[in-house]
Design a protein around this motif. Structure first.
Motif, PDB file in Angstrom:
ATOM      1  N   THR A  83       0.834  -1.212   0.000  1.00 50.10           N
ATOM      2  CA  THR A  83       0.000   0.000   0.000  1.00 50.10           C
ATOM      3  C   THR A  83       0.862   1.252   0.000  1.00 50.10           C
ATOM      4  N   GLU A  84       1.908   1.279   0.824  1.00 52.59           N
ATOM      5  CA  GLU A  84       2.821   2.421   0.840  1.00 52.59           C
ATOM      6  C   GLU A  84       3.502   2.571  -0.511  1.00 52.59           C
ATOM      7  N   LEU A  87       1.064   4.323  -2.921  1.00 53.54           N
ATOM      8  CA  LEU A  87       0.943   5.759  -2.658  1.00 53.54           C
ATOM      9  C   LEU A  87       2.185   6.514  -3.138  1.00 53.54           C
ATOM     10  N   SER A 313      -5.631   4.096 -10.001  1.00 53.03           N
ATOM     11  CA  SER A 313      -4.711   4.633  -9.002  1.00 53.03           C
ATOM     12  C   SER A 313      -4.607   6.142  -9.115  1.00 53.03           C
ATOM     13  N   LEU A 317      -6.430   8.381  -6.263  1.00 49.20           N
ATOM     14  CA  LEU A 317      -5.415   8.736  -5.268  1.00 49.20           C
ATOM     15  C   LEU A 317      -4.869  10.144  -5.450  1.00 49.20           C
ATOM     16  N   ALA A 343      -4.981   1.673   0.072  1.00 52.59           N
ATOM     17  CA  ALA A 343      -4.342   2.980  -0.089  1.00 52.59           C
ATOM     18  C   ALA A 343      -5.372   4.106  -0.051  1.00 52.59           C
ATOM     19  N   GLN A 346      -6.552   4.508   3.478  1.00 53.60           N
ATOM     20  CA  GLN A 346      -5.528   5.152   4.293  1.00 53.60           C
ATOM     21  C   GLN A 346      -5.481   6.650   4.025  1.00 53.60           C
ATOM     22  N   GLN A 347      -5.716   7.042   2.781  1.00 53.59           N
ATOM     23  CA  GLN A 347      -5.618   8.454   2.411  1.00 53.59           C
ATOM     24  C   GLN A 347      -6.888   9.229   2.723  1.00 53.59           C
TER      25      GLN A 347
END
Length: 620
Positions: A83-84, A87, A313, A317, A343, A346-347
């Protein structure tokens, strides 16, 4: 964007030595050319495995081969999780814009519809930017066009003011909007505060997706007004019901509460189109097509999943202000969406669900999106590619001594032999020559006999041309196989038309676009062109156009034949059912436009009765 060729003097990249020491952890990798410029940014769950796939001995796609030939250096960054890595990859793509990455350019904020607060007569307007407290907002809408369309509908249906306060507070007589029946003129007191508030409430119900409840309320008001002999007011409610039903007929509803993005991918002629359909509160608010850019030759058909993954993505994102529903419908399966979902969560703190197995209403939404993607991509191809170059490519593959300047293509359309129509479309080196298109209503042949229908159309067409009523083509394309081609050749021989090259266009074994087989004249054999051939794109374009033109003509002819009685003449539809139908839809024209499902929602109307009404009144 064109890319420079690799520097032949540069030292080749030592892939073997590099792969020996690269980590097996998750992370991102950045590929650089000999001049130090970034080429590509990627992510991997296992860096060693992913990077090793670039340097295998064979089986690489053209895109990958072009990239690998320019690599001089690869840098990697280790991350704790996949996931990191995702991003970080998207941040680097956004900052560096690598030429070999799929790029999406779309950074505009989204517009809303708002009702001003604190006013005796609130104003209806579009808003973009920071939201203010106490103001009622509806949206976001996908683009300004969707907002303007909705505002126009609201103004026509509920007659709400859109003028600025500076204009509203200084009017002494009604403006033009009132004269054309788009405003009730609250500025000069022609409507009470209570009645205007009711119109505002009805508009908010519509924007909130409560159209069914709104229609029932308006129907009650219409009957009450008619009972009090206020026929002008009743007619106004009737018109509002009719307008709402027209909008509902254009939209596919799923319970009135669904928030969904529908994403469809189409690929053709070396280009790709990603079309998004925005569903909010069960209503289609609008749509938008994206054409992902890349600096390399774009043979997207090699990996549609890769394209969609890159698009998703960047789309979700890189744009934190974007309105995101909880459900995303996809036309193609994309592996590894779990990392993307994590992701995004998380964002933004919002978990997205992705779905590809569709049915019912969701499948219908996807079909709408796929159709739009296909049509928009076809239009993009027509505008982007030079038609003359396609003609030159056709000359080359057919080994012709001179450039063909005029093509004609025939197709046949019917419904189980009913209302058969043949089409003839014409292309020259500038594209479709629509003034020379012709349709032929086919009569006197056995229903469903495409050979006889084709013979009649060609005979009628070229008999006229032989008499000097037009120009003979250089190439005649027949949408069909060997049988249709032989019949066309026989007719032309009878008419002594000797200077036209006749070619059949068969669908091939897979019956998919890009795999067509050309049947050559005089039993010379068959020819299959590569999927990225400009000559094949030209043939596909004219074939599809002839198909569209034939279907349109057939439907018009069939509809004219089938047009039948009025509501009163339908068996089983008596006075009570007619009353409920008119109460529900507002008028006969709206009943004609309703689907079977919409008709079945009316009290006293069963599904069987709805089907009978639909068959009797509707042209489809």
């Amino acid at each position: 964007m064109s890319l420079p060729s690799p520097d032949p003097s540069a030292q080749p990249f030592d892939a073997k030595g590099f792969l020996k020491q690269v980590s097996t952890q998750s992370g991102i990798y950045q590929m650089y050319a000999a001049d130090g410029k970034i080429l590509y940014v990627g992510k991997a769950k296992n860096l060693k495995s992913r990077l090793g796939s670039y340097f295998q001995s064979g089986g690489l796609a053209p895109k990958t081969r072009a990239l690998v030939s320019r690599i001089a250096r690869v840098d990697v960054t280790i991350t704790a999780t996949e996931t990191e890595a995702l991003l970080l990859e998207q941040n680097l793509i956004k900052q560096q814009r690598p030429p070999y990455n799929i790029l999406l350019r779309d950074d505009k904020s989204y517009p809303y519809i708002m009702f001003t607060s604190g006013d005796e007569f609130p104003r209806l307007a579009m808003h973009r930017g920071v939201k203010r407290k106490g103001v009622r907002y509806f949206g976001p809408f996908p683009n300004v066009g969707a907002v303007k369309s909705s505002l126009s509908f609201l103004q026509k249906t509920f007659r709400l003011r859109q003028c600025e306060d500076s204009v509203f507070n200084n009017r002494t007589r009604p403006c033009l909007q009132h004269q054309i029946n788009r405003c009730t003129a609250p500025c000069v007191g022609l409507i009470s505060r209570e009645d205007y508030a009711a119109d505002i409430r009805h508009a908010e119900m519509f924007l909130a997706g409560k159209s069914d409840t709104l229609v029932k309320e308006l129907a009650d008001l219409m009957e009450a007004a008619a009972g009090q002999l206020e026929f002008e007011q009743a007619a106004g409610y009737r018109d509002q019901i009719a307008a709402l039903k027209r909008v509902q007929a254009q939209q596919i509803i799923e319970g009135g509460t669904a928030d969904v993005d529908v994403i469809a991918l189409q690929q053709q002629g070396g280009m790709a189109c990603v079309h998004i359909l925005y569903i909010r509160q069960g209503r289609i608010l609008g749509s938008k097509s994206h054409y992902p850019k890349s600096g390399i030759s774009q043979n997207w058909s090699e990996d549609s999943a890769e394209l969609l993954e890159a698009f998703l993505s960047q789309y979700y994102l890189n744009h934190r202000e974007r309105s995101m529903p909880r459900l995303i419908l996809l036309s193609d399966a994309v592996p590894g969406l779990e990392a993307l979902g994590e992701a995004i969560e998380q964002q933004s703190g919002r978990r997205l669900l992705f779905q590809t197995e569709l049915r019912g209403q969701r499948l219908q939404w996807m079909q709408l999106a796929q159709k739009a993607a296909h049509e928009n991509l076809s239009a993009q191809l027509s505008s982007k590619q030079n038609t003359l170059q396609r003609f030159e490519a056709l000359q080359e593959v057919l080994n012709l001594s001179s450039l063909p300047e005029r093509l004609e293509c025939f197709d046949i359309s019917h419904s189980h032999g009913e209302s058969t129509v043949a089409s003839c479309v014409v292309f020259d080196t500038s594209g479709p020559l629509k003034s020379d298109y012709r349709r032929f209503n086919i009569d006197g042949v056995t229903g469903g006999d495409d050979y006889a229908a084709l013979e009649q159309a060609i005979r009628r067409r070229y008999t006229r041309l032989q008499k000097g009523e037009g120009v003979l083509p250089d190439i005649l394309l027949i949408d069909g196989g060997k049988g249709q081609l032989r019949r066309a050749e026989e007719v032309l021989a009878e008419l002594a038309v000797n200077d036209v090259l006749t070619i059949g266009v068969a669908k091939g074994t897979t019956r998919k676009a890009g795999f067509e087989t050309l049947i050559l004249p005089d039993r010379q054999g068959e020819m299959t062109l590569s999927g990225d051939s400009p000559a094949l794109h030209l043939i596909q374009h004219i074939r599809d156009e002839s198909h569209r033109f034939a279907i349109t003509g057939h439907k018009n002819r069939r509809d004219k034949t089938r047009r039948t009685s009025r509501l009163e003449d339908i068996p089983g539809v008596g006075a009570k059912r007619r009353r409920e139908l008119l109460r529900h839809f507002g008028g006969l024209q709206e009943i004609r436009q309703a689907s079977v499902a919409d008709l079945a929602k009316v009290p006293l109307i069963s599904k069987k009765t709805a089907e009978d009404i639909y068959s009797a009144l509707n042209t489809e």
